[in-house]
Motif scaffolding. Structure first.
Motif, PDB file in Angstrom:
ATOM      1  N   THR A   7      14.399  -2.159   6.939  1.00 37.16           N
ATOM      2  CA  THR A   7      15.157  -1.908   8.162  1.00 37.16           C
ATOM      3  C   THR A   7      15.286  -0.408   8.352  1.00 37.16           C
ATOM      4  O   THR A   7      15.662   0.313   7.437  1.00 37.16           O
ATOM      5  CB  THR A   7      16.562  -2.536   8.066  1.00 37.16           C
ATOM      6  N   VAL A   8      14.957   0.054   9.525  1.00 39.73           N
ATOM      7  CA  VAL A   8      15.073   1.463   9.873  1.00 39.73           C
ATOM      8  C   VAL A   8      16.078   1.579  11.016  1.00 39.73           C
ATOM      9  O   VAL A   8      15.879   1.000  12.076  1.00 39.73           O
ATOM     10  CB  VAL A   8      13.712   2.050  10.309  1.00 39.73           C
ATOM     11  N   THR A   9      17.152   2.288  10.767  1.00 39.05           N
ATOM     12  CA  THR A   9      18.156   2.519  11.804  1.00 39.05           C
ATOM     13  C   THR A   9      17.796   3.801  12.531  1.00 39.05           C
ATOM     14  O   THR A   9      17.622   4.849  11.910  1.00 39.05           O
ATOM     15  CB  THR A   9      19.562   2.633  11.195  1.00 39.05           C
ATOM     16  N   VAL A  10      17.675   3.717  13.839  1.00 43.32           N
ATOM     17  CA  VAL A  10      17.316   4.866  14.665  1.00 43.32           C
ATOM     18  C   VAL A  10      18.518   5.219  15.539  1.00 43.32           C
ATOM     19  O   VAL A  10      19.082   4.357  16.199  1.00 43.32           O
ATOM     20  CB  VAL A  10      16.090   4.547  15.558  1.00 43.32           C
ATOM     21  N   ARG A  11      18.874   6.470  15.510  1.00 42.05           N
ATOM     22  CA  ARG A  11      19.970   6.952  16.358  1.00 42.05           C
ATOM     23  C   ARG A  11      19.373   7.556  17.621  1.00 42.05           C
ATOM     24  O   ARG A  11      18.359   8.247  17.569  1.00 42.05           O
ATOM     25  CB  ARG A  11      20.793   7.995  15.617  1.00 42.05           C
ATOM     26  N   ILE A  12      20.013   7.294  18.736  1.00 42.89           N
ATOM     27  CA  ILE A  12      19.535   7.798  20.026  1.00 42.89           C
ATOM     28  C   ILE A  12      20.706   8.474  20.720  1.00 42.89           C
ATOM     29  O   ILE A  12      21.803   7.923  20.786  1.00 42.89           O
ATOM     30  CB  ILE A  12      18.975   6.647  20.880  1.00 42.89           C
ATOM     31  N   ALA A  13      20.443   9.666  21.218  1.00 52.44           N
ATOM     32  CA  ALA A  13      21.505  10.421  21.896  1.00 52.44           C
ATOM     33  C   ALA A  13      20.927  11.173  23.082  1.00 52.44           C
ATOM     34  O   ALA A  13      19.754  11.566  23.074  1.00 52.44           O
ATOM     35  CB  ALA A  13      22.157  11.404  20.929  1.00 52.44           C
ATOM     36  N   ASN A  14      21.755  11.357  24.078  1.00 52.49           N
ATOM     37  CA  ASN A  14      21.373  12.156  25.232  1.00 52.49           C
ATOM     38  C   ASN A  14      21.356  13.631  24.832  1.00 52.49           C
ATOM     39  O   ASN A  14      22.218  14.084  24.078  1.00 52.49           O
ATOM     40  CB  ASN A  14      22.352  11.958  26.384  1.00 52.49           C
ATOM     41  N   PRO A  28      13.454  10.225   7.552  1.00 49.52           N
ATOM     42  CA  PRO A  28      13.740  11.606   7.927  1.00 49.52           C
ATOM     43  C   PRO A  28      12.657  12.299   8.761  1.00 49.52           C
ATOM     44  O   PRO A  28      12.962  13.210   9.515  1.00 49.52           O
ATOM     45  CB  PRO A  28      13.923  12.320   6.584  1.00 49.52           C
ATOM     46  N   ALA A  29      11.417  11.869   8.650  1.00 46.93           N
ATOM     47  CA  ALA A  29      10.348  12.494   9.427  1.00 46.93           C
ATOM     48  C   ALA A  29      10.373  12.073  10.899  1.00 46.93           C
ATOM     49  O   ALA A  29       9.654  12.642  11.718  1.00 46.93           O
ATOM     50  CB  ALA A  29       8.992  12.152   8.826  1.00 46.93           C
ATOM     51  N   LEU A  30      11.213  11.097  11.248  1.00 44.12           N
ATOM     52  CA  LEU A  30      11.291  10.641  12.632  1.00 44.12           C
ATOM     53  C   LEU A  30      12.207  11.560  13.429  1.00 44.12           C
ATOM     54  O   LEU A  30      13.401  11.659  13.172  1.00 44.12           O
ATOM     55  CB  LEU A  30      11.813   9.209  12.712  1.00 44.12           C
ATOM     56  N   ILE A  48       7.497   4.987  14.368  1.00 45.17           N
ATOM     57  CA  ILE A  48       8.035   4.408  13.134  1.00 45.17           C
ATOM     58  C   ILE A  48       6.903   3.805  12.306  1.00 45.17           C
ATOM     59  O   ILE A  48       6.786   4.073  11.107  1.00 45.17           O
ATOM     60  CB  ILE A  48       9.104   3.341  13.446  1.00 45.17           C
ATOM     61  N   ALA A  49       6.067   2.993  12.926  1.00 48.65           N
ATOM     62  CA  ALA A  49       4.964   2.350  12.202  1.00 48.65           C
ATOM     63  C   ALA A  49       4.014   3.380  11.599  1.00 48.65           C
ATOM     64  O   ALA A  49       3.572   3.234  10.448  1.00 48.65           O
ATOM     65  CB  ALA A  49       4.210   1.409  13.131  1.00 48.65           C
ATOM     66  N   ASN A  50       3.703   4.449  12.338  1.00 52.90           N
ATOM     67  CA  ASN A  50       2.809   5.492  11.827  1.00 52.90           C
ATOM     68  C   ASN A  50       3.416   6.230  10.640  1.00 52.90           C
ATOM     69  O   ASN A  50       2.721   6.521   9.664  1.00 52.90           O
ATOM     70  CB  ASN A  50       2.442   6.473  12.931  1.00 52.90           C
ATOM     71  N   LEU A  51       4.697   6.540  10.713  1.00 54.55           N
ATOM     72  CA  LEU A  51       5.356   7.243   9.609  1.00 54.55           C
ATOM     73  C   LEU A  51       5.424   6.360   8.366  1.00 54.55           C
ATOM     74  O   LEU A  51       5.194   6.836   7.246  1.00 54.55           O
ATOM     75  CB  LEU A  51       6.754   7.695  10.026  1.00 54.55           C
TER      76      LEU A  51
END
Length: 78
Positions: A7-14, A28-30, A48-51
């Motif tokens: 599971t990869v949690t991705v944070r998104i912000a304006n 961390p590379a994302l 994500i898949a590439n990393l």
């Protein structure tokens, strides 16, 4: 057959300039910045898949779970 689930949690912000940024403590590379959310959501799964592949984890996205967390700041009402 042994399947590994990650599971990869991705944070998104304006961003202040009007764009949108995505990053992850789990990966961390994302770090991805796009003009808007539609573009970002269209690109983030591929990134994500590439990393993960570079880390030796050949993967496919099983499902996307969208959660929204809001950070709130109190407003001083003097």
């Amino acid at each position: 057959m042994n399947h590994q689930l990650k599971t990869v949690t991705v944070r998104i912000a304006n961003c202040e300039d009007g764009g949108v940024r995505a990053w992850s403590d789990d990966l961390p590379a994302l770090s991805l910045t796009c003009a808007n959310r539609d573009v970002l959501f269209g690109e983030v799964t591929t990134h994500i898949a590439n990393l993960l592949k570079k880390q030796g984890f050949d993967s496919k996205i099983v499902r996307e779970i969208h959660q929204y967390i809001y950070e709130l700041q109190t407003i001083d009402q003097r």
